[in-house]
Design a protein around this motif. Structure first.
Motif, PDB file in Angstrom:
ATOM      1  N   TYR A 176       0.565  -1.413  -0.227  1.00 45.55           N
ATOM      2  CA  TYR A 176      -0.257   0.057   0.101  1.00 45.55           C
ATOM      3  C   TYR A 176       1.184   0.992  -0.670  1.00 45.55           C
ATOM      4  O   TYR A 176       0.332   2.434  -0.653  1.00 45.55           O
ATOM      5  CB  TYR A 176      -0.889   0.147   1.220  1.00 45.55           C
ATOM      6  CG  TYR A 176      -1.928   0.651   1.335  1.00 45.55           C
ATOM      7  CD1 TYR A 176      -3.018   0.931   0.299  1.00 45.55           C
ATOM      8  CD2 TYR A 176      -1.616   2.150   2.084  1.00 45.55           C
ATOM      9  CE1 TYR A 176      -3.915   2.004   0.308  1.00 45.55           C
ATOM     10  CE2 TYR A 176      -2.205   3.579   2.089  1.00 45.55           C
ATOM     11  CZ  TYR A 176      -3.625   3.373   1.681  1.00 45.55           C
ATOM     12  OH  TYR A 176      -4.374   4.243   1.412  1.00 45.55           O
ATOM     13  N   TYR A 177       1.653   0.780   0.872  1.00 47.01           N
ATOM     14  CA  TYR A 177       2.929   2.622   0.707  1.00 47.01           C
ATOM     15  C   TYR A 177       3.575   2.864  -0.613  1.00 47.01           C
ATOM     16  O   TYR A 177       3.566   3.662  -0.991  1.00 47.01           O
ATOM     17  CB  TYR A 177       4.348   2.352   1.539  1.00 47.01           C
ATOM     18  CG  TYR A 177       3.405   1.954   3.180  1.00 47.01           C
ATOM     19  CD1 TYR A 177       3.652   3.766   3.505  1.00 47.01           C
ATOM     20  CD2 TYR A 177       3.041   1.680   4.421  1.00 47.01           C
ATOM     21  CE1 TYR A 177       2.647   3.948   5.207  1.00 47.01           C
ATOM     22  CE2 TYR A 177       2.472   1.850   5.699  1.00 47.01           C
ATOM     23  CZ  TYR A 177       2.799   3.188   5.687  1.00 47.01           C
ATOM     24  OH  TYR A 177       2.281   3.440   6.928  1.00 47.01           O
TER      25      TYR A 177
ATOM     26  N   GLU B 224       2.195   1.789  -3.610  1.00 46.29           N
ATOM     27  CA  GLU B 224       0.876   1.634  -4.445  1.00 46.29           C
ATOM     28  C   GLU B 224       0.678   3.195  -4.951  1.00 46.29           C
ATOM     29  O   GLU B 224      -0.061   3.639  -5.411  1.00 46.29           O
ATOM     30  CB  GLU B 224      -0.042   0.532  -4.564  1.00 46.29           C
ATOM     31  CG  GLU B 224       0.519  -0.814  -5.532  1.00 46.29           C
ATOM     32  CD  GLU B 224      -0.490  -1.673  -4.971  1.00 46.29           C
ATOM     33  OE1 GLU B 224      -2.140  -0.790  -4.964  1.00 46.29           O
ATOM     34  OE2 GLU B 224      -0.384  -3.047  -5.336  1.00 46.29           O
ATOM     35  N   TYR B 225       0.323   3.865  -3.680  1.00 43.56           N
ATOM     36  CA  TYR B 225      -0.423   4.768  -3.132  1.00 43.56           C
ATOM     37  C   TYR B 225       0.132   6.407  -2.552  1.00 43.56           C
ATOM     38  O   TYR B 225      -0.112   7.249  -2.554  1.00 43.56           O
ATOM     39  CB  TYR B 225      -1.247   4.304  -1.544  1.00 43.56           C
ATOM     40  CG  TYR B 225      -2.772   3.964  -2.790  1.00 43.56           C
ATOM     41  CD1 TYR B 225      -4.018   4.063  -2.567  1.00 43.56           C
ATOM     42  CD2 TYR B 225      -2.857   2.767  -2.283  1.00 43.56           C
ATOM     43  CE1 TYR B 225      -5.522   3.766  -3.071  1.00 43.56           C
ATOM     44  CE2 TYR B 225      -3.234   1.796  -3.135  1.00 43.56           C
ATOM     45  CZ  TYR B 225      -4.673   2.200  -3.134  1.00 43.56           C
ATOM     46  OH  TYR B 225      -5.552   1.810  -3.599  1.00 43.56           O
TER      47      TYR B 225
ATOM     48  N   PRO C   9       1.443   8.048  -5.167  1.00 45.43           N
ATOM     49  CA  PRO C   9       1.329   9.494  -5.630  1.00 45.43           C
ATOM     50  C   PRO C   9       0.064  10.540  -4.948  1.00 45.43           C
ATOM     51  O   PRO C   9      -0.042  11.246  -5.668  1.00 45.43           O
ATOM     52  CB  PRO C   9       0.789   8.746  -6.931  1.00 45.43           C
ATOM     53  CG  PRO C   9       1.175   7.176  -6.842  1.00 45.43           C
ATOM     54  CD  PRO C   9       1.666   7.366  -5.447  1.00 45.43           C
ATOM     55  N   LEU C  10      -0.661   9.404  -4.359  1.00 46.36           N
ATOM     56  CA  LEU C  10      -2.526   9.995  -4.213  1.00 46.36           C
ATOM     57  C   LEU C  10      -1.419  10.540  -2.400  1.00 46.36           C
ATOM     58  O   LEU C  10      -1.647  11.824  -1.689  1.00 46.36           O
ATOM     59  CB  LEU C  10      -2.924   8.714  -3.332  1.00 46.36           C
ATOM     60  CG  LEU C  10      -4.274   9.308  -2.634  1.00 46.36           C
ATOM     61  CD1 LEU C  10      -4.668  10.681  -3.167  1.00 46.36           C
ATOM     62  CD2 LEU C  10      -5.500   8.485  -2.380  1.00 46.36           C
ATOM     63  N   LEU C  11      -0.684   9.653  -1.654  1.00 40.33           N
ATOM     64  CA  LEU C  11      -0.505   9.785  -0.076  1.00 40.33           C
ATOM     65  C   LEU C  11       0.176  11.026   0.065  1.00 40.33           C
ATOM     66  O   LEU C  11       0.124  12.209   0.691  1.00 40.33           O
ATOM     67  CB  LEU C  11       0.580   8.985   0.184  1.00 40.33           C
ATOM     68  CG  LEU C  11       0.006   7.419   0.680  1.00 40.33           C
ATOM     69  CD1 LEU C  11       0.777   6.374   1.003  1.00 40.33           C
ATOM     70  CD2 LEU C  11      -1.153   7.942   1.875  1.00 40.33           C
TER      71      LEU C  11
END
Lengths: 194, 194
Positions: free
Chosen positions: A153-154, A156-157, A159-161
């Motif tokens: 998750y860290y 993959e996300y 760009p959003l985080l």
DNA sequence: ATGACCTTACTGAACGTTTGTTAGGTATCT
DNA sequence: AGATACCTAACAAACGTTCAGTAAGGTCAT
């Protein structure tokens, strides 16, 4: 490198970037500096080319973690090293990671089975074994999933985080992520065994 | 429901299923029982239709968790309820979830910023606040990410996870997943504050 | 009430381009 | 001579997009 391999490795990158229907045979041909018909000489059609590319991308990912499992250190240290290696691999081989994301999105049952049994099973089993060692009274499958899920998750996300309040540049550093996940998990195990 | 809304909600489902380039205007027109030109009457082109569909899908997801944050119970109980609600929403609204996965894969910086700030920020802040309450000396951003990451991974990777050894049907039940994640996190917090 | 007029929501048919795929031919090497 | 690796050129189909036209509904002066 043979033309066929050149086509496959270019296909991995481009399929990962644009998706199956987003990449045309002409674009791929241009990328490998061949004619479209040359690709069709090596592969019967686009679909089997895609399948072979996916298989090719996943083929040599099995024995990356051998050094982790081979080392004779504590279970805690093994977990720490696995998490770090996992994050490194995912960050390094971005195309592999994105291709996998696309495969998961597709979620074709037959391909999922192939992927699970053919590529990741042995790693998952070793991780479950480690989980049992660290927290014997918990469900090993759920724990192993949690380990991978946290790490994935860290990445993959990312760009959003980065657009959420409280974000710091260090949140994208592999060692920081790995340390956070490791302590989170080890703390949890400590509490359950205590 | 107006034609425009009908087009948008069909677009959400079909874009989530097939991706941007996988869905043609003709297929969409067929699905909503209109001509292709009728769609172009409401939207200037495919790209803005996609963007509006994404925005439409995300528009009413903000206040789902209000009942969680509104309730006056312990921080532990709030975390438990949030995780359960989060999993339920993701399992229920599968199209929303897949559309979001596709957006993350695309990772367009501008759209990421829009998504983060326009849709999820308030939820993320509340979650960070809760994290600070439960584990004051840890990084709130990392913790909040971990909560969401754990939950999301279980749902996204269900089609793959079921083919790993040790899998049980109960691993797909929301209450089992939620309970596992909650205890994992709460145990970890217990250890750090002790 | 009626005809003129504008806007809105649509249709069928077509535009040029791109798509996956193939047929037929040409070098090169065994 | 035959297999292998490639080419150019073309195929039908599907693509995003546009254009001219139509039917319905509201507005407004007469």
């Amino acid at each position: 490198m043979s033309s066929k391999e050149k086509i496959l490795s270019a296909a991995i990158v481009l399929f990962a970037q644009k998706g199956y229907s987003g990449l045309s045979m002409r674009q791929l041909a241009l990328a490998v500096d061949l004619s479209v018909a040359a690709i069709y000489h090596h592969f019967p059609d686009k679909n089997t080319l895609y399948l072979e590319a996916v298989r090719f991308a996943f083929s040599d990912k099995e024995q990356v973690f051998d050094q982790v499992w081979g080392s004779d250190c504590s279970a805690e240290e093994k977990l720490s090293r696995f998490i770090r290696s996992f994050i490194d691999v995912m960050l390094e081989d971005h195309d592999f990671h994105r291709l996998m994301q696309r495969e998961i999105l597709e979620a074709d049952p037959e391909r999922m089975q192939l992927l699970a049994q053919g590529v990741f099973t042995s790693q998952f089993c070793l991780l479950m074994q480690l989980a049992t060692e660290l927290a014997p009274e918990q469900d090993a499958h759920l724990l192993a999933t949690s380990v991978i899920g946290l790490a994935k998750y860290y990445i993959e996300y990312q760009p959003l985080l980065k657009y959420f309040p409280g974000w710091k540049p260090e949140h994208e550093m592999p060692e920081v992520i790995a340390a956070h996940i490791t302590t989170l998990l080890l703390n949890s195990f400590k509490a359950t065994t205590a």
